[in-house]
Scaffold this active site. Structure first.
Site, short mmCIF file in Angstrom:
data_model
loop_
_atom_site.label_atom_id
_atom_site.label_comp_id
_atom_site.label_asym_id
_atom_site.label_seq_id
_atom_site.Cartn_x
_atom_site.Cartn_y
_atom_site.Cartn_z
N LYS A 53 27.66 35.89 39.90
CA LYS A 53 28.70 36.92 39.96
C LYS A 53 28.19 38.24 39.38
O LYS A 53 28.40 39.30 39.95
CB LYS A 53 29.96 36.45 39.21
CG LYS A 53 30.71 35.36 39.97
CD LYS A 53 31.76 34.65 39.15
CE LYS A 53 32.36 33.49 39.94
NZ LYS A 53 33.29 32.65 39.17
N GLN A 97 35.64 32.41 33.14
CA GLN A 97 35.11 31.30 33.92
C GLN A 97 35.74 29.98 33.49
O GLN A 97 35.77 29.65 32.30
CB GLN A 97 33.57 31.24 33.75
CG GLN A 97 32.90 30.21 34.63
CD GLN A 97 33.03 30.51 36.12
OE1 GLN A 97 32.86 31.64 36.56
NE2 GLN A 97 33.34 29.50 36.92
N ASP A 120 40.59 37.44 39.78
CA ASP A 120 40.50 36.06 40.27
C ASP A 120 41.79 35.67 40.99
O ASP A 120 41.82 34.69 41.73
CB ASP A 120 40.31 35.09 39.08
CG ASP A 120 38.95 34.42 39.11
OD1 ASP A 120 38.27 34.51 40.15
OD2 ASP A 120 38.57 33.81 38.09
#
Ligand code: NAP
Length: 283
Positions: A53, A97, A120
């Site tokens: 990422k 995460q 997200d």
């Protein structure tokens, strides 16, 4: 092979070029889109994901910050970090995460992220926005699937879409996105009695289960579009999806491969969401 391949790598490349161009335009106004990635603990898969990422951000001209913490980080300290990032004007997107260590309530942490920076798309406000058709951030994986359908010019109006899987991060938001585009949507899951009876009626099938060969050729209507979200390992230890690719590609009209399908699109949509967050903040 009868099915045409929907190449996630190629589509990602194209979309990332567009992200880079839009990022340049923002930079000309003195704003560099910034993503903060927070990793707690040393889960090996998570380490690979966050590295990818961060690299994707750099490649597209986005600023990224990787914050790594020991697995012993307390929930209170993590929440404080999230709050600091919420207030940091150089950061437009925040990604924590998952999974988090057991002593941390992941949902609490997600809810602590400002919805304006929830790239997200996991915050309850983002889920609510998707459900009601309001502006918000869409979860990256199903959003990537929608872009794949768009890339082949597929009109979902009146089509029957079957989503296999009902998780909050893939299955459910996927179903809502398809519904928003006027598909008739069926959601299947582990308690569905006759999966094949459902999938055989589908014009579009999205497999998001996490089990190999959940979808085989005898379960697919000729010409259907098949999107494979699953990430599994085969007997040789190689990455594979939920779909029996070799069999289904002989029946489907379009199919996504694993690897090189939905996977790269997920990171790409994270970049798109981060850029979008920066653009919204700039207004
Ligand atoms: P998840 O939370 O484990 O959900 C799996 C879903 O599949 C559940 O709804 C479950 O039903 C359903 N299911 C399990 N066995 C089934 C069966 N035999 N028939 C029909 N449905 C069944 O997983 P997830 O987070 O949604 O992820 C799904 C897969 O996508 C995983 O392989 C994951 O690694 C992959 N993934 C890939 C990406 C990417 O970027 N490519 C991103 C995210 C996830 P119940 O609800 O009844 O238990």
């Amino acid at each position: 092979m009868t099915a045409q391949l929907i190449d996630g790598n190629q589509l990602s490349k194209q979309l990332r070029t567009e992200v880079a161009t839009r990022a340049q335009a923002l930079k000309a106004k003195g704003i560099t889109p910034g993503l903060a990635v927070v990793l707690v603990g040393d889960n090996p898969a998570s380490q690979v994901y966050v590295r990818n990422k961060v690299k994707a951000c750099e490649d597209s001209g986005l600023h990224s910050v990787l914050e790594k913490y020991e697995a012993t980080l307390s929930e209170i300290d993590l929440l404080a970090r999230v709050e600091a990032l919420n207030n940091d004007p150089a950061i437009h997107g925040i990604l924590v995460q998952l999974p988090l260590p057991d002593h941390i309530d992941a949902q609490k942490v997600i809810e602590a992220i400002s919805p304006a920076k929830d790239v997200d798309g996991f915050h309850i406000a983002s889920a609510g926005a998707l459900m009601t058709g309001m502006p918000g951030f869409w979860p990256c994986t199903p959003y990537g699937c929608m872009k794949m359908l768009e890339s082949i010019g597929y009109d979902l109006k009146g089509k029957h879409a079957v989503v296999i899987g009902r998780s909050n991060i893939v299955g459910k938001p996927m179903a809502l996105m398809l519904l928003q585009k006027d598909a008739t949507v069926t959601i299947c899951h582990s308690r569905t009695l006759d999966l094949k009876a459902q999938t055989l009626q589908a014009d579009v099938i999205v497999a998001a289960v996490g089990k190999r060969d959940v979808l085989t050729a005898d379960m697919v209507k000729p010409g259907a579009v098949v999107l494979d979200v699953g990430m599994n390992r085969n007997d040789e230890g190689k990455l594979c999806g939920d779909v029996d690719f070799a069999g289904v590609k002989e029946v489907a009209g379009y199919i996504t491969p694993v690897p090189g399908g939905v996977g790269p699109m997920t990171i790409t949509m994270l970049l798109v969401n981060t850029l979008e967050a920066a653009e919204r903040a700039a207004i």
